[in-house]
Write an enzyme that holds these catalytic residues in place. Structure first.
Site, PDB file in Angstrom:
ATOM      1  N   ASP A   8      27.617   2.650 -45.218  1.00 23.68           N
ATOM      2  CA  ASP A   8      26.303   2.215 -45.695  1.00 23.68           C
ATOM      3  C   ASP A   8      25.561   3.483 -46.119  1.00 23.68           C
ATOM      4  O   ASP A   8      26.180   4.559 -46.239  1.00 23.68           O
ATOM      5  CB  ASP A   8      25.561   1.370 -44.648  1.00 23.68           C
ATOM      6  CG  ASP A   8      25.098   2.186 -43.450  1.00 23.68           C
ATOM      7  OD1 ASP A   8      25.440   3.395 -43.358  1.00 23.68           O
ATOM      8  OD2 ASP A   8      24.395   1.622 -42.593  1.00 23.68           O
ATOM      9  N   CYS A  65      28.738   4.191 -40.559  1.00 23.03           N
ATOM     10  CA  CYS A  65      27.321   3.817 -40.624  1.00 23.03           C
ATOM     11  C   CYS A  65      26.594   4.730 -39.641  1.00 23.03           C
ATOM     12  O   CYS A  65      27.207   5.665 -39.116  1.00 23.03           O
ATOM     13  CB  CYS A  65      27.110   2.330 -40.352  1.00 23.03           C
ATOM     14  SG  CYS A  65      27.408   1.777 -38.661  1.00 23.03           S
ATOM     15  N   THR A  67      25.469   4.549 -36.501  1.00 26.41           N
ATOM     16  CA  THR A  67      26.083   4.646 -35.171  1.00 26.41           C
ATOM     17  C   THR A  67      27.579   4.366 -35.179  1.00 26.41           C
ATOM     18  O   THR A  67      28.246   4.605 -34.172  1.00 26.41           O
ATOM     19  CB  THR A  67      25.452   3.613 -34.228  1.00 26.41           C
ATOM     20  OG1 THR A  67      25.670   2.309 -34.806  1.00 26.41           O
ATOM     21  CG2 THR A  67      23.963   3.858 -34.021  1.00 26.41           C
ATOM     22  N   GLY A  68      28.070   3.794 -36.249  1.00 32.66           N
ATOM     23  CA  GLY A  68      29.456   3.308 -36.280  1.00 32.66           C
ATOM     24  C   GLY A  68      29.598   1.944 -35.626  1.00 32.66           C
ATOM     25  O   GLY A  68      30.648   1.305 -35.732  1.00 32.66           O
ATOM     26  N   HIS A  98      46.974   3.700 -28.047  1.00 32.05           N
ATOM     27  CA  HIS A  98      46.817   2.569 -27.122  1.00 32.05           C
ATOM     28  C   HIS A  98      46.416   1.273 -27.802  1.00 32.05           C
ATOM     29  O   HIS A  98      46.754   0.199 -27.314  1.00 32.05           O
ATOM     30  CB  HIS A  98      45.757   2.901 -26.054  1.00 32.05           C
ATOM     31  CG  HIS A  98      46.214   3.930 -25.071  1.00 32.05           C
ATOM     32  ND1 HIS A  98      45.561   4.168 -23.875  1.00 32.05           N
ATOM     33  CD2 HIS A  98      47.256   4.813 -25.108  1.00 32.05           C
ATOM     34  CE1 HIS A  98      46.184   5.131 -23.207  1.00 32.05           C
ATOM     35  NE2 HIS A  98      47.207   5.545 -23.943  1.00 32.05           N
ATOM     36  N   HIS A 133      51.224  -1.195 -24.059  1.00 29.68           N
ATOM     37  CA  HIS A 133      50.060  -1.322 -24.947  1.00 29.68           C
ATOM     38  C   HIS A 133      50.273  -2.439 -25.967  1.00 29.68           C
ATOM     39  O   HIS A 133      49.317  -3.094 -26.382  1.00 29.68           O
ATOM     40  CB  HIS A 133      49.786   0.005 -25.644  1.00 29.68           C
ATOM     41  CG  HIS A 133      49.489   1.118 -24.690  1.00 29.68           C
ATOM     42  ND1 HIS A 133      48.405   1.088 -23.834  1.00 29.68           N
ATOM     43  CD2 HIS A 133      50.162   2.263 -24.406  1.00 29.68           C
ATOM     44  CE1 HIS A 133      48.399   2.180 -23.088  1.00 29.68           C
ATOM     45  NE2 HIS A 133      49.460   2.900 -23.405  1.00 29.68           N
TER      46      HIS A 133
END
Ligand code: RB5
Length: 144
Positions: A8, A65, A67-68, A98, A133
């Protein structure tokens, strides 16, 4: 490898860092925007990148973005997407080992160029470990 990239407005500057690193490392890049720093809505770009990965047009995706968090929430709404919020290079390694993550999400307002570049290096250098995993990743399914 084809890599889809989107952000963004908050991630726009560091999207250039990501694209420069990918180009320098020989990856084919699908820049899904935005193409200027004007204000946009992160779900629109997260969706474009996530669909490209889910449909197999791109091998993996990179989103940014502020904060992600927003891009990771939005990308994870697409079936088959495992988008990981990566705050440091160790997160990048573990998200591959993982979680078999297929989209990396960066917190553009809480990171720096060196962290992004080292995280990208780790991400592409690391394979999924499988085994226990894989059993866990296979349990990640939409339930309602
Ligand atoms: C934009 O101001 C900001 O809300 C966005 O970049 C992101 O951090 C949302 O999760």
């Amino acid at each position: 490898m084809n890599i889809a990239v989107g952000s963004d407005h908050a991630g726009f500057e560091f999207k250039k860092t990501v694209i420069a690193w990918l180009a320098g490392s020989g990856y084919e890049i699908e820049d899904m925007g935005p193409y200027d720093e004007g204000s946009v809505d992160y779900p629109d770009f997260a969706r474009k990148v996530a669909l490209a990965v889910a449909e197999g047009k791109s091998d993996s995706g990179i989103l940014l973005c502020g904060t992600g968090i927003g891009v990771s929430i939005a990308a994870n709404k697409i079936k088959g997407i495992r988008a990981a919020l990566v705050c440091n290079p160790e997160f990048a390694t573990l998200a591959r080992q993982h979680n078999n993550a297929n989209i990396i999400c960066f917190p553009a307002r809480f990171t720096d160029k060196a962290t992004i570049e080292q995280s990208l290096h780790n991400w592409f250098a690391t394979d999924f470990e499988g085994g226990r995993h894989e059993l866990r990743v296979n349990k990640i399914e939409p339930c309602c």
